[in-house]
Design a protein around this motif. Sequence first.
Motif, PDB file in Angstrom:
ATOM      1  N   ARG A   4       2.382   4.302   1.513  1.00  0.00           N
ATOM      2  CA  ARG A   4       2.448   4.776   3.086  1.00  0.00           C
ATOM      3  C   ARG A   4       2.140   6.966   2.954  1.00  0.00           C
ATOM      4  N   ASN A   5       0.990   7.533   3.626  1.00  0.00           N
ATOM      5  CA  ASN A   5       0.530   8.496   3.499  1.00  0.00           C
ATOM      6  C   ASN A   5      -0.138   8.825   2.153  1.00  0.00           C
TER       7      ASN A   5
ATOM      8  N   ASP B 224       5.625  -2.384   7.062  1.00  0.00           N
ATOM      9  CA  ASP B 224       3.918  -1.632   7.324  1.00  0.00           C
ATOM     10  C   ASP B 224       3.192  -2.251   5.725  1.00  0.00           C
TER      11      ASP B 224
ATOM     12  N   ALA C  82       4.321  -0.484   2.915  1.00  0.00           N
ATOM     13  CA  ALA C  82       4.582   0.468   2.508  1.00  0.00           C
ATOM     14  C   ALA C  82       5.652   0.543   1.263  1.00  0.00           C
TER      15      ALA C  82
ATOM     16  N   ASP D  65       8.185  -2.830   2.294  1.00  0.00           N
ATOM     17  CA  ASP D  65       8.970  -2.101   3.763  1.00  0.00           C
ATOM     18  C   ASP D  65       7.570  -3.267   5.042  1.00  0.00           C
TER      19      ASP D  65
ATOM     20  N   SER E 203       1.135  -0.720  -0.464  1.00  0.00           N
ATOM     21  CA  SER E 203      -0.544   0.743  -0.017  1.00  0.00           C
ATOM     22  C   SER E 203       0.838   1.214  -0.166  1.00  0.00           C
TER      23      SER E 203
ATOM     24  N   HIS F 264       7.619   1.050  -2.208  1.00  0.00           N
ATOM     25  CA  HIS F 264       9.386   1.883  -2.638  1.00  0.00           C
ATOM     26  C   HIS F 264       9.432   0.718  -3.568  1.00  0.00           C
TER      27      HIS F 264
END
Length: 308
Positions: free
Chosen positions: A185-186, A207, A209, A204, A183, A211
């Motif tokens: 992140r922010n 969480d 996230a 990551d 997903s 990348h």
Amino acid sequence: SEDECKKAGLSVGGKLRNEEIFVGNWLHTPSGCFLDTSDEAIGFGTNTAGINNGAFQPVCIVDEVEATLYPAYQGNKCSPGYNIKEDYCVEAASSVGGILRSGRFLVGDWPDSPYGCFIDASDGAIHFGRNVAGINDGSFQPVCVPEEDEALLLPSLRGKECTQGHDFSEEECISAASSVGGSLRNGQFLVGNWPNTPYGCFIDASDKAIHFGTNMEGTNNGYFRSVCIAGDGPVTLLPPGIGAKCTPGHDFSEEQCIAAASSVGGLLRDDKFIVGDWPYTPPGCFIKVSDKAIHYGRNNDGISTGLF
């Protein structure tokens, strides 16, 4: 045909004017089946040169259009070769939740939107951007042809990364990582030249996230999970037996072992890939019968005791 038009028009909310569809050779209506927007009456235009003056809604046969909706973030766009054509944009975007804003398909040459088919994240309005140099300002969700490569999520192990030739590109990363649980992140796609992460697409472990690491010398410190193109070759799990091993030339490499063994039911014991130089196991990639733990034997002279 006229007969099909009546049934099709009724299926999308059309009505019969005086219990009949109205048929004519008009210049100001589209050719074929349509609805009059003033009263939703079903009509059929026989003039192939007719041009819709904007007061009629064509009723068409639906093509099967598969589409993937990408998240809204700055710079996001379809991967090269995966753009949906303008003619198919409304159907494709509708299939992933897009709508027509005030009944209009919005087409323009905007500099702050992606090229191709997309929807406005604020209201789902369907657009098509004709500016090939347009850059998504983060307000729009590209609608793209689904990408064909299946994604594989590797475990978070020190030094673990995709094998050569199995990396997703930066443009493909969000779609691939999302398909395995990643997903933003922010709402941000994180791209950097980190020394402690794998090269390429990864998430990551803490969480999920998404990348993308641009440092080809980067080394996974064990906190990240690479997202890789799954291998195409078939995997066979041989039955356990004394001396059982793969025939020469049919071994998976150490780098390929986790992906291959996972595809036939293998598991990581305590999230660890077990590698050793055992004399009592087969060489190469194998799983232990008792718990399905994935192993890799580096001893080419190893002989299986029948437990692997």
